[in-house]
Enzyme design. Structure first.
Site, PDB file in Angstrom:
ATOM      1  N   MET A  36      46.802 -90.379  59.178  1.00 14.20           N
ATOM      2  CA  MET A  36      47.344 -91.500  58.393  1.00 14.20           C
ATOM      3  C   MET A  36      46.313 -92.619  58.308  1.00 14.20           C
ATOM      4  SD  MET A  36      51.196 -91.724  59.894  1.00 14.20           S
ATOM      5  CE  MET A  36      52.146 -90.251  60.277  1.00 14.20           C
ATOM      6  N   HIS A  65      47.606 -82.383  58.180  1.00 13.38           N
ATOM      7  CA  HIS A  65      48.429 -83.020  57.138  1.00 13.38           C
ATOM      8  C   HIS A  65      47.813 -84.376  56.813  1.00 13.38           C
ATOM      9  CE1 HIS A  65      52.710 -84.823  56.193  1.00 13.38           C
ATOM     10  NE2 HIS A  65      51.932 -84.766  55.118  1.00 13.38           N
ATOM     11  N   MET A  67      47.745 -87.719  55.170  1.00 15.26           N
ATOM     12  CA  MET A  67      48.528 -88.766  54.503  1.00 15.26           C
ATOM     13  C   MET A  67      47.578 -89.922  54.255  1.00 15.26           C
ATOM     14  SD  MET A  67      51.928 -88.278  56.813  1.00 15.26           S
ATOM     15  CE  MET A  67      50.958 -87.397  58.020  1.00 15.26           C
ATOM     16  N   GLY A 141      55.027 -91.297  57.543  1.00 12.06           N
ATOM     17  CA  GLY A 141      54.498 -92.490  58.196  1.00 12.06           C
ATOM     18  C   GLY A 141      54.819 -92.557  59.676  1.00 12.06           C
ATOM     19  N   PHE A 142      55.955 -92.014  60.070  1.00  8.40           N
ATOM     20  CA  PHE A 142      56.380 -92.158  61.462  1.00  8.40           C
ATOM     21  C   PHE A 142      57.121 -90.915  61.944  1.00  8.40           C
ATOM     22  CE2 PHE A 142      56.224 -96.254  59.373  1.00  8.40           C
ATOM     23  CZ  PHE A 142      55.364 -96.954  60.217  1.00  8.40           C
ATOM     24  N   GLY A 143      57.017 -90.664  63.243  1.00  8.33           N
ATOM     25  CA  GLY A 143      57.828 -89.623  63.868  1.00  8.33           C
ATOM     26  C   GLY A 143      59.209 -90.170  64.174  1.00  8.33           C
ATOM     27  N   GLY A 144      60.122 -89.278  64.494  1.00  8.22           N
ATOM     28  CA  GLY A 144      61.437 -89.687  64.975  1.00  8.22           C
ATOM     29  C   GLY A 144      62.383 -90.237  63.939  1.00  8.22           C
ATOM     30  N   ASP A 173      58.856 -80.891  57.030  1.00  7.35           N
ATOM     31  CA  ASP A 173      58.313 -81.847  57.999  1.00  7.35           C
ATOM     32  C   ASP A 173      59.148 -83.121  57.999  1.00  7.35           C
ATOM     33  OD1 ASP A 173      56.706 -83.445  59.607  1.00  7.35           O
ATOM     34  OD2 ASP A 173      54.990 -83.474  58.244  1.00  7.35           O
ATOM     35  N   GLY A 174      59.753 -83.416  59.166  1.00  2.00           N
ATOM     36  CA  GLY A 174      60.485 -84.663  59.327  1.00  2.00           C
ATOM     37  C   GLY A 174      61.930 -84.447  59.732  1.00  2.00           C
ATOM     38  N   GLY A 175      62.274 -84.945  60.909  1.00  2.00           N
ATOM     39  CA  GLY A 175      63.665 -84.883  61.355  1.00  2.00           C
ATOM     40  C   GLY A 175      64.154 -83.480  61.679  1.00  2.00           C
ATOM     41  N   GLY A 195      58.055 -82.993  65.672  1.00  2.00           N
ATOM     42  CA  GLY A 195      57.351 -83.910  66.562  1.00  2.00           C
ATOM     43  C   GLY A 195      58.201 -84.255  67.754  1.00  2.00           C
ATOM     44  N   SER A 196      59.162 -85.163  67.549  1.00  2.00           N
ATOM     45  CA  SER A 196      59.977 -85.618  68.677  1.00  2.00           C
ATOM     46  C   SER A 196      60.829 -84.500  69.275  1.00  2.00           C
ATOM     47  CB  SER A 196      60.833 -86.812  68.269  1.00  2.00           C
ATOM     48  OG  SER A 196      61.291 -86.681  66.962  1.00  2.00           O
TER      49      SER A 196
HETATM   50  C1  DX5 Z   1      55.746 -87.983  59.412  1.00  2.65           C
HETATM   51  C2  DX5 Z   1      54.856 -86.869  59.898  1.00  2.65           C
HETATM   52  C3  DX5 Z   1      55.553 -85.875  60.714  1.00  2.65           C
HETATM   53  C4  DX5 Z   1      56.140 -86.395  61.993  1.00  2.65           C
HETATM   54  C5  DX5 Z   1      57.403 -85.636  62.261  1.00  2.65           C
HETATM   55  O1  DX5 Z   1      55.062 -88.760  58.537  1.00  2.65           O
HETATM   56  O2  DX5 Z   1      54.275 -86.193  58.790  1.00  2.65           O
HETATM   57  O3  DX5 Z   1      54.741 -84.720  60.963  1.00  2.65           O
HETATM   58  O4  DX5 Z   1      55.291 -86.288  63.097  1.00  2.65           O
HETATM   59  O5  DX5 Z   1      58.043 -86.173  63.356  1.00  2.65           O
HETATM   60  P1  DX5 Z   1      59.563 -85.817  63.702  1.00  2.65           P
HETATM   61  O6  DX5 Z   1      59.617 -84.318  63.879  1.00  2.65           O
HETATM   62  O7  DX5 Z   1      59.804 -86.569  64.961  1.00  2.65           O
HETATM   63  O8  DX5 Z   1      60.388 -86.258  62.543  1.00  2.65           O
HETATM   64 ZN    ZN Z   2      53.263 -84.235  59.155  1.00  6.64          ZN
END
Ligand code: DX5
Ligand code: ZN
Length: 216
Positions: A36, A65, A67, A141-144, A173-175, A195-196
């Protein structure tokens, strides 16, 4: 068989080498590396130096990935640093076809990511060139973050692939959690980023197994 790609973004950044070894032992096939730039997305993470530093310590498939804006500037460096696949956002590059050719020229696999609100129409003329499509199920942009339902888009992507006679990997990817994983797998996803749901749990082997539990 579903591929699990834990996202390094949720790992303990003070112990990255051990964190990667832990998910490798825990049964993950891929490592997802979220790059990122603070422009395309509001967050900043890491660059090719980290990919290069981890590469000798892992046999996992490195799924990078990007971004970032102007991804073409950095493709060669990420490839040389040890990426096995480079994924760019359709929203981040004007000449998507050229960007994909640049990735392939580096001898690595190529994917395109779409934000939740971006239409699948962006893929219509590039799909036959792709090794993977990444459908974002959060705004990047963010995990979780909370999963944004994406099943209809996945089903429509599958139909588009069948119509065009192509069979790229389909990543979400995401959630992604043990609750949302079966929904996206049933709708056609075969690579799950988490991720989380992996690095946020003490037992990574159990966390990875839980993502596959309803679909082996
Ligand atoms: C978000 C990232 C994801 C992120 C997913 O911008 O591209 O790869 O790490 O995190 P979780 O699985 O916690 O949603
Ligand atoms: Zn990602």
């Amino acid at each position: 068989m579903v591929i699990i790609a834990p996202s390094l973004l949720s790992a303990d950044f003070s112990r990255l080498q051990e964190e990667v070894a832990d998910i490798e032992r825990g049964g993950a096939e891929w490592l997802h590396l979220d790059v990122m730039d603070g422009h395309f997305v509001p967050n900043i993470t890491f660059g090719p130096g980290l990919v290069k530093a981890l590469r000798p310590h892992s046999k996992l498939f490195f799924d990078v990935h990007l971004m970032i804006e102007q991804p073409d500037k950095y493709i060669e460096e990420f490839a040389k640093s040890g990426a096995d696949m480079i994924v760019v956002h359709a929203e981040a590059t004007v000449h998507l076809h050229r960007t994909i050719q640049n990735i392939k020229q580096q001898g690595v696999k190529a994917g395109v990511a779409l934000n939740p609100a971006t239409s699948l129409a962006a893929l219509e003329y590039i799909l036959p060139e792709l090794d993977m499509v990444l459908l974002m199920s959060v705004n990047p942009g963010f995990g979780g973050q909370k999963y944004i339902p994406i099943e209809r888009k996945l089903q429509e992507l599958k139909a588009m692939c069948e119509r065009l006679g192509v069979n790229p990997l389909i990543q979400v990817d995401g959630g992604i959690t043990p609750e949302t994983a079966p929904k996206v797998i049933d709708a056609g996803a075969n690579v799950l980023v988490a991720g989380s749901a992996v690095f946020g749990k003490p037992d990574r082997q159990a966390a990875i197994a839980a993502l596959r539990s309803k679909n082996v």
